[in-house]
Each structure stands twice: as C-alpha cells, then as structure tokens.
Design an enzyme around this catalytic site. Structure first.
Site, mmCIF file in Angstrom:
data_model
loop_
_atom_site.group_PDB
_atom_site.id
_atom_site.type_symbol
_atom_site.label_atom_id
_atom_site.label_comp_id
_atom_site.label_asym_id
_atom_site.label_seq_id
_atom_site.Cartn_x
_atom_site.Cartn_y
_atom_site.Cartn_z
ATOM 1 N N TYR A 275 69.367 50.506 79.221
ATOM 2 C CA TYR A 275 68.379 50.139 78.196
ATOM 3 C C TYR A 275 69.135 49.693 76.953
ATOM 4 O O TYR A 275 70.073 50.364 76.521
ATOM 5 C CB TYR A 275 67.481 51.335 77.868
ATOM 6 C CG TYR A 275 66.456 51.051 76.788
ATOM 7 C CD1 TYR A 275 65.389 50.189 77.027
ATOM 8 C CD2 TYR A 275 66.552 51.652 75.536
ATOM 9 C CE1 TYR A 275 64.442 49.932 76.041
ATOM 10 C CE2 TYR A 275 65.607 51.403 74.545
ATOM 11 C CZ TYR A 275 64.563 50.543 74.797
ATOM 12 O OH TYR A 275 63.632 50.294 73.817
ATOM 13 N N ASP B 139 77.412 48.491 74.611
ATOM 14 C CA ASP B 139 76.276 49.014 73.848
ATOM 15 C C ASP B 139 76.488 50.517 73.658
ATOM 16 O O ASP B 139 76.189 51.322 74.533
ATOM 17 C CB ASP B 139 74.963 48.729 74.567
ATOM 18 C CG ASP B 139 73.760 49.230 73.766
ATOM 19 O OD1 ASP B 139 73.975 49.816 72.680
ATOM 20 O OD2 ASP B 139 72.624 49.053 74.237
ATOM 21 N N LYS C 199 71.674 55.038 66.275
ATOM 22 C CA LYS C 199 71.495 56.493 66.395
ATOM 23 C C LYS C 199 72.379 57.288 65.428
ATOM 24 O O LYS C 199 72.069 57.351 64.245
ATOM 25 C CB LYS C 199 71.648 56.900 67.858
ATOM 26 C CG LYS C 199 70.526 56.224 68.697
ATOM 27 C CD LYS C 199 70.294 56.753 70.079
ATOM 28 C CE LYS C 199 68.986 56.187 70.631
ATOM 29 N NZ LYS C 199 69.094 55.263 71.728
#
Ligand SMILES: *Cc1c(COP(=O)(O)O)cnc(C)c1O
Length: 424
Positions: A144, A238, A266
């Site tokens: 994702y 990522d 994050k």
C-alpha cells in the site's frame, strides 16, 4: 466491557460522515462491532469515551513510536503553537527537520516536505516519470502506498497482466500504466524488466511490508529490485511506515538498500501530518521551483508538524538503545503469541521485524500477499474481539501490522499474552 457512548457516537457519526469514519479501516468492517471512540492517550494506553482503558497496539497506525502524548513532543508543539500555526512561508524548523532526516538517510540529498504519505508517494512517482520520461510504474500486490489513483491498483490474473483498478473512479487507461507483480518473486520481476525495462520509470515497494500484514523481503528479491537500476528504472523505497521504525535510518539502513528516492511519513510527523520524499540531488533538482515537475502544498512544512517531527527524531537519535529494546519486546511478543497459539493447536505464522508484527492464522511461511490471504479471517475476528474486550487494542484487520512503542513495557507484553490465553 460496555461502550454505550461509543455506540451512540458511532450511530451519530454515520449520519454525517461516510461509514462514520475519516479513514475506512477505523469502521471495524473486517471484524464487526463498534469502534471505541478514543478521547485520550498516554504512553502505551488509550481511553475511550466511556472511560475504558486499552493497551494500544495500533499507535495511530505507526507514528507514535514514542507512545501517546510524549511530554517533550507536546512541550515543543505547544511552544511553537503559541507563535502561530502556519505562515505559508519558509520557517527555520523545516531546515532543522531536513537536517535530521538527512542524518538518518544520507541518501536523501534533497528533501521535500508534504502532508501525508499519499502525497509523498504520488509526488515521488510524478518526479520519477518527469525525470525518466517513461510512463510505467511497477508496484507489488498487497503493498500500500496511499490512495493516489495510479497506486490503487492490483493485478488482474497473472503476474504480468496490466493493472486493473482496485477502486471505482480510477480510469482503466490510467491504471494500465501501473504494472503489478507478486512481492518476493524475484524471477517475475527479472522477467518483466527484460521485456519492458526501458518503458518503466520506477519501481515502488515497501522494503518490509506492513500493509498486507507484515511480509519480510527475501535477499534475492532485494537483489532483483536493485538490478532494475541497470535498466534506468528508479527504485523508490516507500518507508512511510518503516522509516525511523526499524532503525533510525529505517529499512534502508537495516537492509543496506540503495534506493534512488525514499518516501517518509508517519513517525516523521511525530503524530501530526507531515511526510516527505527525497533522494539523489540530480533527480530532486527536477522538482519545482528548480525544475519542471510541479508539486506544492498550502500547509506543507507547517511549523507544528515540523516541531512534532523534529522532537520525535531528536529523541530517537539521543536514545539509540530504543531500537534494541523494541527488538527485544517484539521478540518476546512473537515468541509468546506463537507459544500460546501452539498450545491451543491453532495454525499460525507470526511475521515480525523489530516493532512491527502480524499474526496470520494459517500454516506458514507467509511471504506473499497470496499466502497472507490464506489466513482464517473468522479466527482473526475472534482473536481481535477477545483481546479488545479484555482491554488490548490490536489493529482491526488481519492485513495490518501491530506496533510496539518505547512506552510499551515487558509487563504490558506479558499481560497481553495472558489475556490472549484467556481469550482463546
Ligand atoms: C501509511 C502509508 C502510506 C500512506 O500514508 P498516509 O499518510 O496515510 O497517506 C503510504 N505508504 C506506506 C508504506 C504506508 O504505510
């Protein structure tokens, strides 16, 4: 455990907000029931609107490696907030955070701040296409990278088929520019590169997957990823989830990766919305205002998020002992869960790297999304509610990572194992 206030709030929320939530997984669709509405967090614990307390393994899906409401992070945010929330002009904290990012990731010669992981990956792909002049990107099934159109794509049948949208509203013509392969299939990747390497701008990948549940890359797969560079394909790691989590320098440092571009989010924002992309100077110089690849943001680099991120990164840097501690806690949790499930004769595969862990309810090994999907989701549903009703908040889907923070203690982990035994 009673949650009448959450039930009332959820019913009300559904009248105003699609599904009652601002992000789908929060609605508990995979596990059923009413999500607790949370009103407070401290350390490893959260409290819901009915005053119930939970040991938290969601940790806002990754940002809170220092735990909830860390006093030093809060102090820095408050101090900055008093002076104004946003200017839309350069501010000194951006410079300091960029410097901190580069101490963790020397590969990021230039760093651009954005507001979410979605923006970071979307911008990195635009840049990769702008830099290479090539149209295609490659992603891996079950990885994702946020919800930008070109990334909401899974494979059709067969590893090399063109991308098919996995969301309504993504035009097939656009999805067709995304090629989807199986994670941990080095031969599939090599074959695609041989056939179409020259048309591919970039490969984007989770260096340790968290978003299919935890999947660990094999050395040969990592090797095959790096071979892509022989075809002029850019490698985008990522690290929105893994950055500053698996090590201060993330998976790139832990696994010795050599990506061209890296995306962060994050933990980078320390609990406020901040993310970034960066990499080789020659590539990043194509970003506006230096180059022709446009990317902008009204709130990008805002002082509040920069302050929370900077405080978080500085604390991590000052405490190198945190990572071995997280590893030890994670190892204890992994071993304990496997023991409890083993005693009950429940098939399981516990995947973990450092403080990211997933319990799959299937015979292992689980290395690909296809293998992850063999998990018994009904058993997971019972595992989840068994824990939640006993005050342990595990992520409400089997295809997610649970997170430890430095606020979690050995006692917390031992209690979790006890509670798990009872629940089973
Ligand atoms: C969370 C995540 C994203 C998306 O970040 P948002 O801030 O939710 O947009 C992208 N990539 C990975 C690997 C993630 O874990």
């Amino acid at each position: 455990m009673e949650r009448p206030t959450s039930e009332r709030l959820f019913a009300e929320a559904k009248r105003h907000i699609p599904g009652g939530v601002s992000s789908p997984v929060r609605a508990f669709k995979a596990v059923g029931g009413t999500p607790p509405f949370l009103v407070r967090g401290e350390g490893a614990y959260v409290w819901d609107a009915d005053g119930n307390r939970y040991l938290d393994y969601v940790m806002s899906w990754g940002p809170l490696i220092l735990g909830h409401a860390h006093p030093e992070v809060l102090r820095r945010v408050k101090e900055v907030a008093e002076k104004g929330l946003t200017f839309g002009a350069p501010n000194p904290l951006e410079v300091e955070l960029a410097q901190a990012v580069k101490r963790a990731y020397p590969q990021m010669e230039l760093v651009r701040f954005v507001n979410s992981g979605t923006e970071a990956t979307m911008s990195a792909l635009r840049l990769a296409r702008g830099y290479t002049g090539r149209p295609y990107i490659v992603k891996f099934r079950g990885n994702y990278h946020g919800h930008a159109d070109g990334l909401l794509v899974e494979a059709g049948s067969g590893a090399l088929t063109l991308g098919v949208p996995s969301s309504a509203g993504v035009p097939e013509a656009y999805a067709a520019l995304t090629l989807v392969l199986e994670y941990n299939d080095p031969e599939g990747l090599r074959e695609l590169l041989r056939r179409r390497g020259e048309e591919i701008a970039a490969i984007i990948f989770e260096p340790v997957v968290g978003n299919a549940g935890v999947l660990v890359p094999t050395p040969d797969f990592l090797q095959a990823l790096h071979e892509a560079r022989d075809y002029g394909v850019l490698l985008i790691a990522d690290e929105v989830m893994t950055g500053f989590r698996l090590a201060f320098g993330g998976a790139t440092a832990l696994l010795g990766l050599r990506p061209d571009l890296i995306t962060l989010g994050k933990i980078l924002g320390g609990g406020l919305p901040a993310a970034a992309y960066g990499g080789r100077r020659e590539i990043m110089e194509k970003v506006a205002p230096l180059g022709p690849v446009y990317q902008a943001g009204t709130l990008s680099g805002n002082p509040l998020a920069m302050a929370a991120g900077l405080a978080t990164l500085e604390i991590l840097e000052k405490n190198p002992g945190y990572y071995p501690r997280l590893e030890a806690l994670g190892a204890r949790l992994e071993r304990g869960v496997a023991e409890v499930l083993g005693e009950k004769g429940i098939p399981h595969a516990v995947n973990r790297v450092g403080s990211m862990i997933t319990v799959f309810f299937t015979e292992g090994p689980v290395r690909t999304f296809a293998e992850a999907k063999r998990t018994d989701t009904e058993l997971f549903r019972r595992f989840f509610h068994g824990l939640l009703d006993r005050g342990v908040y595990w992520p409400p889907s089997n295809f997610e990572a649970a997170f430890l923070s430095v606020a979690h203690t050995e006692e917390d982990v031992e209690n979790t194992l006890e509670v798990l035994g009872e629940a089973l």
